[in-house]
Design an enzyme around this catalytic site. Structure first.
Site, PDB file in Angstrom:
ATOM      1  N   ILE A  99       0.838  -1.495  -0.042  1.00 46.59           N
ATOM      2  CA  ILE A  99      -0.076  -0.089  -0.137  1.00 46.59           C
ATOM      3  C   ILE A  99       0.933   1.402  -0.058  1.00 46.59           C
ATOM      4  CG2 ILE A  99      -2.020  -1.027   1.053  1.00 46.59           C
ATOM      5  CD1 ILE A  99      -0.984   0.143   3.878  1.00 46.59           C
ATOM      6  N   VAL A 159       5.325  -0.899   2.583  1.00 42.84           N
ATOM      7  CA  VAL A 159       4.312  -0.977   3.561  1.00 42.84           C
ATOM      8  C   VAL A 159       3.369  -1.958   3.119  1.00 42.84           C
ATOM      9  CG1 VAL A 159       2.877   0.245   5.123  1.00 42.84           C
ATOM     10  CG2 VAL A 159       4.928   1.330   4.507  1.00 42.84           C
ATOM     11  N   ASP A 203      11.528  14.139  12.004  1.00 44.53           N
ATOM     12  CA  ASP A 203      10.656  14.218  10.702  1.00 44.53           C
ATOM     13  C   ASP A 203       9.461  14.244  10.826  1.00 44.53           C
ATOM     14  OD1 ASP A 203      10.986  13.775   8.243  1.00 44.53           O
ATOM     15  OD2 ASP A 203      10.972  11.528   8.138  1.00 44.53           O
TER      16      ASP A 203
END
Length: 996
Positions: free
Chosen positions: A689, A697, A819
């Site tokens: 996905i 992932v 991040d």
């Protein structure tokens, strides 16, 4: 190319037709216009057909001679090298190109002989500081703040003849603070703050600057002792040596600074006592020597000064607070937390002073709370946790309507809380936990409309919960455990839609749970253990999608365990010692829930130890036993056959994938309802996905119907990311370890849940909760962005802010994400937000300096804080900047970097567009205009978070508070009548403890 362009312009001027009427100076300025990039047409009115440039925007002329004397073009979005043609303006004395994109400053600037004022702050200047600047004979003001100059300060700077102001703040200067600056005898202001200087001492020669009024050396890597020579600066009004490595005592010579208005020495390693003779500082208004190692007592003479702010927190001060502090007529801020102070506070404290912020937490103070603290009606924050105060809350404090934060926890306070105190209208945090308070919780609490956190645990409160508590629409956290509360939960409590935590365990509550609790959509923790609650457990609890802690043990609940509870993803489930009966839902018959249902004699579930054996009517049936045996034998034969076939298939599949499951190591962080085999068997390309800088992932649907997300980290060096991640190199192991180390111990509703990790020598998997709506970045910047209406965007901002606030303020030690970006904010089925991807997160070990240096930059373009990119120094304020960019994304609907912006990023684009076109050109046009006021407030918070200076950015705890205040009726309006936004900044104050 630059020289060719310059000569071409000169040829144009030389060959200009005589018909032109513009003066020679006007022609110079028009050539300057042509040499600069002007995307916003800021110089459009500079028309070469005019007679004179004196009416042009930004140009000032002498009224008598008509000669150009000043050029003021701040924030005009001009780009290019410094235009040396300006030096041909023989009478130019004032030049300001503040906040533009000037890229170079050549040594030829020394030809601008008439310059008195030169402001090139907040540009893109790089390289060494031009030594020739010192050759400007009349220069009195030089501001190069916020550029990228590096290297040493040139020795020629010691030769300035008339310089009064020198500001080099926030560059990349990495030499030491030079002694020759002490030769500039005309200096009135010297500001070198926030540069990555090499460690070095404060030059004693700075004591020669007898005309100096302002000396700012904040965060300059200063070491050693403060030189006695600074005491010679008789005209000094502002001394700031904060955030350095200074040690030794505060020199007694500082008491000779007769004109000093404020002294800031916080966050160093200073020792010893406050020097005698402070009473001579008759002009002193602010003294901040917090976060040092000072000892001794607070001298009585200090309190006789006209102080407005006294900050001595986080030292080792002892003794009593001088009684004379009550006579300070101007004192509005007193912060003494985390010391060893004893004794009582003066009885008349606050009678003569306009106290606004009082924080004496974590000391050994005793006695009663002075009744006069709010005598002037301005007290906003009263923080007194972790002391030995006793007696009741003074009745007059109930009339202190200015209070916003009250923390009186962990003392020996007693008696009934004054009824008016419950209803203070502006209080958003009220903490009375761990005292001996008695009496009821007053119905007046309904008037505390802004209350967000109510902490009353471990007292002796009695009576029922007030019905009006359900009107507190902003209530996020309500804890009143271990009291003597009675009666049933009021029906109105079910309407608290913002509630994230409800803890009322160990009381004497009775009756059934109220109807309508499905409105608790944000509830993360529900603890009603050890009461006398009865009736059935409502199935609506199963609809609370973010609930991960449920404890209803030790009550009188009866009936079945609702099957709807299987919808929850719980870290903690405890329904033990009730009167539950019937068969357990299938999901709860697993061994991991063995201790969740003890003490319920009528409850049966798959032979789990401690529950009923199930079906006594079958025990006397031999026929059933025989039939069962036959079926078991047949089943065994079938299982062996299927097993043989499956092993063959498994061997084939394993060979195809080159995965040897026998070598996998599983590390779980929560109770799992699946095995690693389920995960490994689903790592097909059809289930991918997403893919990013760290790996692929997969979406894996488990046999129980639930879904999880599995991140398989890349083998070998990290690949280039579509999201422009900056950190590269073979960091797979570091990223994996960081994520496991960080997420494995975090339990928060707004942090993505890491179920487990699976590892072999060559492959690493991380298994997370699955987020159906993907990432905020993908959704916001795709064609589906219109689905995110403003209320949903606001909720996402609130959730993400709470997650980051938890990392920064509630984790010990704090965690910096490094991040933060919209692609790392994931959305569940209800668009609730979770902060994700902790592959480059860092635990910040406190060394007293508030930052940690990194070996390389981590993060994504458009989100990286300026100081992090330049200095590799990271702290929580770096995350705050990145979160501010996310807020700007939510408001504008634009990406952090976009070809439309040119060389600018989203932050610069927003600031320039606001300044030139107004707020309507910034707000995403897909948003309903009826929310404009709230959108403007969130935009203002985003601008605060992205301030170039970290000290001007709020903490994430403060950001959460600012976002919460948006819906308050008295929230300050930030939009001006002309539709432009006015950012405001402040220095975020320290907070001694967590409120969560």
């Amino acid at each position: 190319m630059i020289l060719l362009r310059f000569f071409f312009l000169l040829l144009l001027l030389a060959g200009a037709p005589p018909a032109l009427s513009l003066t020679q100076e006007g022609l110079y300025l028009h050539s300057v216009k042509l040499s600069l990039t002007d995307p916003d047409s800021s110089l459009a009115a500079w028309d070469d057909r005019d007679d004179s440039p004196c009416a042009w925007p930004g140009v000032g002329c002498d009224p008598a001679s008509g000669s150009v004397t000043s050029l003021d073009l701040p924030s005009a979005n001009l780009a290019g090298p410094f235009p040396l043609l300006l030096c041909r303006l023989s009478n130019l004395t004032f030049l300001s190109l503040y906040n533009n994109s000037i890229t170079s400053l050549p040594s030829g600037v020394s030809a601008c002989h008439s310059l008195v004022h030169l402001d090139l702050a907040q540009n893109l200047l790089t390289g060494d500081l031009p030594a020739s600047l010192a050759d400007l004979p009349n220069l009195a003001y030089l501001d190069l703040t916020g550029n990228n100059f590096s290297g040493d300060i040139p020795a020629s700077f010691g030769r300035f003849q008339r310089l009064e102001v020198l500001s080099l703040v926030y560059n990349l200067l990495d030499g030491t603070v030079p002694a020759f600056l002490g030769n500039i005898s005309t200096l009135k202001m010297l500001n070198l703050s926030y540069n990555p200087f090499a460690p070095g001492r404060i030059p004693p020669e700075l004591g020669n600057l007898t005309n100096l009024e302002v000396l700012w050396l904040t965060e300059c890597s200063l070491t050693g002792k403060i030189p006695e020579s600074l005491g010679r600066l008789k005209r000094l009004t502002d001394l700031d040596l904060a955030i350095n490595y200074l040690e030794g005592p505060i020199p007694s010579s500082l008491t000779e600074l007769e004109s000093v208005f404020q002294i800031e020495l916080y966050n160093n390693s200073l020792t010893g006592e406050l020097p005698p003779g402070l009473s001579k500082l008759t002009a002193l208004r602010l003294l901040d020597a917090s976060m040092n190692r000072l000892t001794g007592t607070i001298p009585d003479e200090l309190t006789r000064l006209p102080l407005e702010s006294l900050n001595l927190y986080e030292n080792q001060l002892s003794g009593e607070l001088p009684a004379s502090i009550a006579d300070s007529p101007n004192l509005y801020e007193l912060r003494l937390f985390k010391n060893k102070l004893t004794g009582e506070l003066p009885k008349n404290f606050g009678q003569n002073a306009p106290l606004r912020y009082v924080d004496v937490s974590t000391n050994n103070f005793s006695g009663e709370i002075p009744a006069s603290l709010c005598a002037k009606g301005e007290l906003e924050e009263l923080l007194m946790i972790e002391n030995s105060f006793s007696g009741p809350i003074p009745e007059p404090l109930g009339g202190c309507r200015s209070l916003t934060r009250v923390r009186l926890g962990n003392n020996g306070l007693s008696g009934d809380v004054p009824s008016s105190f419950w209803g203070l209208p502006r209080v958003y945090l009220l903490e009375l936990a761990d005292n001996k308070f008695s009496g009821p919780i007053g119905e007046e609490i309904a008037s505390a409309s802004g209350l967000s956190v109510l902490s009353l645990s471990r007292n002796e409160f009695t009576g029922s919960l007030p019905k009006g508590i359900g009107t507190l629409a902003s209530l996020l956290d309500f804890s009143a455990s271990e009291n003597k509360l009675t009666g049933s939960l009021p029906e109105s409590i079910a309407s608290l839609g913002q509630l994230g935590r409800l803890d009322l365990h160990r009381n004497e509550l009775s009756g059934e749970l109220p109807s309508g609790i499905q409105q608790w959509k944000k509830l993360n923790e529900l603890n009603l253990a050890s009461n006398q609650l009865s009736g059935s457990i409502p199935g609506e609890i199963g609809s609370l999608s973010v609930l991960n802690y449920l404890d209803l043990s030790g009550n009188w609940f009866s009936g079945k365990v609702p099957v709807e509870l299987q919808n929850l993803k719980l870290n903690q489930l405890n329904l033990s010692y009730n009167r539950l009966s019937g068969t357990l839902p299938p999901m709860f018959t697993k061994q991991m829930y063995q201790n969740s249902f003890l003490g319920n004699p009528g409850l049966c579930g798959g032979g789990m130890q401690g529950l009923c054996n199930g079906g006594g009517e079958e025990r006397n049936s031999g026929y059933l036993w025989l039939l069962r045996s036959i079926f078991v034998l047949a089943g065994l034969v079938f299982i062996v056959g299927v097993g043989w076939f499956y092993m063959k298939y498994k061997k084939f599949k394993s060979a195809k994938r080159a995965i040897d499951k026998s070598k996998w190591t599983l590390m779980s962080f929560h109770k799992l309802g699946f095995s690693e085999d389920e995960i490994l068997d689903s790592l097909d390309e059809d289930n991918v996905i997403g893919a990013g800088s760290s790996g692929k992932v997969y979406k894996v649907v488990l046999t129980n119907g639930e879904a999880v997300a599995v991140k398989k980290l890349w083998d070998g060096p990290r690949k280039e990311s579509e999201n422009h991640d900056v950190e590269k190199g073979p960091v797979q192991d570091d990223g994996f370890d960081a994520e496991v180390r960080t997420l494995g111990k975090i339990r928060h509703k707004n942090i993505v849940k890491l179920w487990c990790s699976c590892t072999t020598r060559d492959c690493k998997l991380l298994v997370y909760e699955y987020m159906p709506n993907g990432s905020l970045g993908d959704l916001l910047h795709s064609s589906k962005g219109g689905l995110l209406e403003w209320p949903t965007r606001y909720r996402i901002a609130m959730d993400a802010a709470e997650g980051l606030s938890y990392l920064h303020h509630d984790c010990v030690p704090p965690i910096v994400h490094r991040d933060v970006k919209s692609n790392n904010i994931l959305l569940d089925a209800d668009f609730g937000a979770r902060v994700a991807d902790f592959g480059v997160a860092k635990v910040v070990e406190r060394t007293g300096k508030g930052h940690e240096s990194m070996s390389m930059i981590a993060g994504s373009c458009g989100y990286i804080a300026p100081e992090y990119a330049y200095t590799l120094r990271v702290n929580e304020k770096s995350d705050t900047y990145s979160f501010g960019v996310v807020l700007l994304e939510l408001v504008t609907g634009r990406r952090p970097v976009d070809p439309e912006f040119g060389e600018k990023d989203l932050v610069k684009w927003v600031c320039i567009t606001l300044d030139q076109k107004g707020v309507d050109q910034v707000i995403d046009r897909k948003l309903d205009s009826c929310f404009k006021e709230d959108i403007c407030r969130v935009l203002n918070i985003g601008l605060q978070c992205t301030s170039p200076l970290p000290i001007n950015r709020p903490s994430m705890r403060r950001v959460v508070k600012l976002l919460q205040e948006i819906s308050a009726e008295n929230a300050p309006k930030k939009a001006n009548r002309d539709g432009k936004l006015t950012p405001y900044y402040y220095d975020d104050a320290s907070d001694p403890g967590s409120v969560a």
